[in-house]
Design a protein around this motif. Structure first.
Motif: not given
Length: 912
Positions: A486-487, A480-481, A505-506, A500-503
């Motif tokens: 990445r975001a 998660m971190r 995913h987190a 938006a994609e990485y956020a």
């Protein structure tokens, strides 16, 4: 009968005060006020000016004073009484004659009897008297201490006793304090202030140091007067005083000689060992020193208490006096001499052992910051790495990324790569300090361990490959971190879709109870919406993220987020909501008793900018001063440049464009690559100042460098730059009469207006309407110019936007005057007009005998731009005869005979 001993007369006179001694008015007033009490104690280490203060005080005292300089031989009670009486007899010869007779007897009476005789003599005085005992620390005698305690206890109102000493005397000071009978002046009072240090160094020693150099030297010496004197002696004749001051320390020859002879060598060997070994540590406490030095419980506290009483350059760090530190120069000296003191042992091993013991003690107390620091000093990198891993979550909450970065850079790189949690901490620290390229490689290092965080088989394989984990919770959160990081990286690089994609995913990886992850992901989704120009969605999502951070106590991150929320509201034209957001966060910091919490300086900077938007320059300046006064801890790295930007905007508004440009250059040097959208780029702000100065060539270079064109497709991210370009085009038309520039400006303004209005960016709409009014005014369409200005004023009034009008200068002022005269504008126009100040102010040349009018200044500026008289007339819509009249008036006021002289003198007067 005893034989009379000759007295040394010089012991009975106060040292002559030097004529160039620095006045200590605040201390003399304190001494004067203390005359109403029995005892004044001036107690401080060597070299703090105790004797000088006392002798200077007596010089102007309005009552008789007796002086006695003491030495080691005065520890003999008989000798002490003999000199005491002799000192009093310098004031009145009949004082103490009975005591003298008693001392001469074969069997002198008990001290109390002698003192009773003396007290009776003092009580019979018809005028008050002061007795000063100088250097009382030299007298090491219980009998003398007891005699003096009796004298103080029974001192009549007609007498006052003052003592100067390097260590507190064995007198009932606590009882005197409780009764209000004691005045105390200590090292903290005696230390030179920066102003006193400047007076001494420059007026007495004639060194001609800058204020900055004086401040550094005062801080380095902590106001220690002897230290300043020794530094001054060393500075004489040096060509580079600032470099010497930067290098000045307790290892400097003069300082070392003084401290060694006057302080260190006067201590018994056991105490010297304590001083030298504990000099490794920034703070000292009794239990801590016992653990480090391996001494019986309570031993070190007794030693510290003795050091305090003896004024041995020990400074208490709390009111309970549990923790202390050494004076900086004294600590430097001790550290310098420590290797020689440990010469019989392997020095590095002994020092490492002391640090290792400190690590263990601090770790047992739960003080991991100190434990990490001492583990690194001990070169115990494995232990340090484990402690850092366990401390990472706290540092992230407190926004101490620079601390984390420093710790990790002190560890071997190979060790970090085997520890996925430490690698993730490295990623966070690198991104937070703008080092995105390095962060990318570290993210990849950490990602190779991701499977091990969730798969037991992968975990076994990873551990066999050398992976080490100390904090299991942090390790499980690794996927998660890394998605969050990445975001953040994508956001910083302007990759909105990636953000938006990485956020998201987190957010999907975060557990229901992981409030921090949910808050960070929501905030990043908000930033993505902000960059897309969807401000309301951005505010809602980002506010949700901040609520999560506040819920878990991540106040610094929440405070930093306030700038985002306030920036969004400010662009939406909702200044009062933005101000309220800042004030709420400041109240939150105050409730936590942390007014200097990391990030709070940025809150005051934000408030300064909002008050500047409202034309309230004084309040803006006050908030900037507050942000500076909060100190280093209150700043987050990404906020520092904003402080310089706000200062630059204020200087520009105050008519100091040169300083504004310099501050913007400083801001650029502080600017970090960070995930927050840069909606007001420094380069564009600088271009605006150039445009206001008439430096259009520099502004044109900026536009070309950034590949800006009036026909670009528009985006919210570059909106500020395109508005700046519109300003440049308008200025080029006003200077050169370029019709195409005006047409391009008007077309660009119209397109920007539509986009800003559709996006609900009211602050931008107001600015664009102001520019539209200026553009229409430029082509002599006053009626439609006033219509645009009326719309701008109507939007500005509810939130009190003022500076956006004032920044346009004389042309806007004239348009406002005309609109008000015609009754075309509402009452808010009068409020805006008043913000311009009275006509023909300093803008006309405050240093001139007769300042130029606004119109004359305009004419001179057009002359400086190379325009001919007819071109000026066409530009200003006035007749050629009127232009010539203005030129003649301006030449007369500037004392110029031609254009060249007029331009030169106008520039000297600050008009160009």
């Amino acid at each position: 009968m005893s034989t009379a001993v000759p007295l040394l007369a010089t012991k009975l006179f106060a040292p002559r005060a030097q004529p160039d001694v620095i006045p200590r008015t605040r201390l003399v007033e304190q001494l004067d006020a203390g005359l109403a009490r029995r005892l004044t104690l001036i107690s401080a280490p060597a070299g703090f000016g105790k004797t000088t203060l006392a002798s200077t005080w007596l010089r102007d005292l309005d009552r008789p004073a007796a002086w006695l300089s003491l030495d080691e031989q005065d520890a003999n009670p008989s000798r002490f009484f003999t000199y005491l009486v002799a000192a009093l007899q310098t004031v009145r010869t009949d004082l103490g004659t009975d005591v003298q007779a008693a001392l001469a007897a074969a069997q002198p009476p008990a001290p109390e009897t002698l003192l009773t005789l003396l007290v009776n003599d003092l009580a019979a005085l018809d005028a008050p008297l002061v007795l000063v005992l100088d250097d009382y620390h030299a007298v090491d005698s219980v009998a003398v201490d007891e005699a003096l305690a009796f004298l103080v206890e029974h001192l009549p109102p007609t007498a006052h006793l003052a003592i100067t000493t390097r260590e507190d005397p064995r007198l009932p000071l606590h009882r005197l304090r409780a009764r209000g009978q004691l005045t105390e002046i200590r090292a903290a009072d005696l230390r030179f202030t920066t102003e006193e240090a400047a007076a001494f160094l420059n007026e007495v020693m004639h060194l001609g140091l800058t204020a900055e150099t004086v401040a550094v030297l005062e801080a380095r010496t902590e106001g220690w007067i002897a230290g300043l004197q020794l530094a001054a002696l060393s500075l004489q004749g040096r060509s580079d005083p600032s470099q010497f001051v930067d290098d000045f320390s307790g290892s400097h020859r003069f300082v070392m000689d003084y401290l060694v002879e006057e302080v260190l060598h006067r201590q018994p060997p056991a105490l010297q060992d304590f001083l030298l070994c504990t000099s490794l540590f920034e703070r000292l406490g009794g239990p801590f020193c016992d653990a480090v030095l391996d001494t019986p419980a309570g031993t070190s506290q007794e030693t510290l208490d003795h050091l305090v009483r003896a004024n041995l350059f020990v400074i208490p760090l709390d009111d309970e006096r549990r923790w202390y530190r050494y004076h900086h120069l004294f600590a430097d000296l001790l550290l310098q001499r420590l290797p020689a003191h440990l010469a019989g042992d392997e020095v590095s091993l002994r020092v490492a052992d002391l640090h290792r013991r400190a690590t263990v003690w601090f770790e047992e107390q739960g003080a991991r910051y100190e434990a990490v620091r001492h583990a690194l000093e001990a070169k115990d990198v494995e232990r340090a790495a484990g402690l850092i891993e366990m401390t990472g979550a706290v540092l992230r909450l407190e926004r101490q990324e620079t601390v984390m970065l420093g710790w990790l850079q002190a560890l071997p790189d190979a060790l970090i790569r085997t520890r996925p949690v430490l690698t993730a901490e490295y990623v966070w620290a690198l991104i937070s300090t703008g080092q995105l390229d390095i962060a990318e490689g570290r993210i990849s290092d950490a990602e190779r361990w991701i499977d091990a965080a969730t798969d037991p088989v992968a975990r076994q394989e990873a551990e066999a490959a050398g992976m080490v984990v100390v904090s299991e919770d942090e390790f499980r959160a690794l996927p998660m971190r890394l998605a969050i990081y990445r975001a953040v990286r994508a956001q910083t690089l302007g990759d909105v879709d990636g953000t938006a994609e990485y956020a998201q995913h987190a957010l999907d990886l975060a557990s229901d109870d992981d409030i921090l992850a949910q808050g960070a992901a929501a905030a990043l989704l908000g930033l993505a919406s902000w960059v897309r120009g969807d401000l309301e969605t951005a505010h809602r999502s980002f506010a949700t993220g901040m609520d999560h951070l506040i819920a878990i106590g991540s106040l610094s991150d929440a405070i930093a987020g306030t700038l985002v929320l306030a920036d969004i509201r400010a662009v939406q034209g909702r200044l009062f909501e933005a101000i309220s957001a800042y004030e709420s966060s400041l109240r939150l910091a105050e409730q936590e008793a942390a007014p200097d919490l990391p990030g709070t300086a940025g809150l005051h900077v934000g408030l300064a900018e909002l008050y500047l938007d409202r034309g309230r320059l004084n309040e803006a300046g006050q908030h900037l001063a507050t942000s500076a006064a909060l100190g280093e801890r209150a700043w987050l790295p990404e906020h520092r440049y904003r402080g310089k930007v706000a200062e630059a905007r204020l200087k520009a508004a105050q008519g100091d464009p040169r300083r504004a440009v310099a501050l913007l250059d400083e801001a650029a040097a502080l600017h970090l690559v960070f995930p927050l959208p840069d909606m007001r780029p420094i380069a564009a702000l600088k271009a605006r100042v150039w445009i206001a100065q008439g430096r259009l060539n520099e502004a044109q270079d900026w536009a070309e460098e950034h590949e800006l064109s009036a026909h670009d497709s528009l985006s919210y991210l570059r909106e500020f730059e395109h508005i700046t370009l519109a300003r440049l085009l308008l200025a080029r038309h006003e200077r050169d009469g370029a019709a195409i520039a005006l047409e391009d400006a008007m077309t660009l303004i119209e397109r920007l207006l539509v986009a800003a209005d559709d996006g609900g960016r009211i602050a931008r709409v107001i600015e664009l309407l102001v520019l539209q009014a200026r553009a229409r005014q430029s082509r002599s369409d006053v009626s439609s110019a006033l219509e645009a200005l009326k719309q701008a004023l109507a939007l500005a009034e509810p939130e009190e936007f003022v500076q956006v009008f004032v920044d346009e200068g004389a042309p806007m002022r004239r348009l406002l005057q005309e609109g008000i005269a015609l009754g075309r504008l509402g009452p808010f126009a009068m409020r805006v007009q008043s913000a311009f100040g009275p006509p023909a102010t300093a803008s006309g040349g405050a240093g001139l005998a007769s300042p130029l009018t606004e119109r004359e200044v305009e004419v001179v500026r057009h002359i400086a731009a190379g325009l001919k008289n007819q071109e000026i007339a066409d530009r200003l819509f006035i007749s050629l005869a009127t232009v010539k009249r203005h030129i003649a008036n301006a030449y007369g006021k500037l004392d110029a005979r031609n254009r060249v002289e007029a331009i030169a003198r106008a520039r000297d007067a600050g008009l160009l």
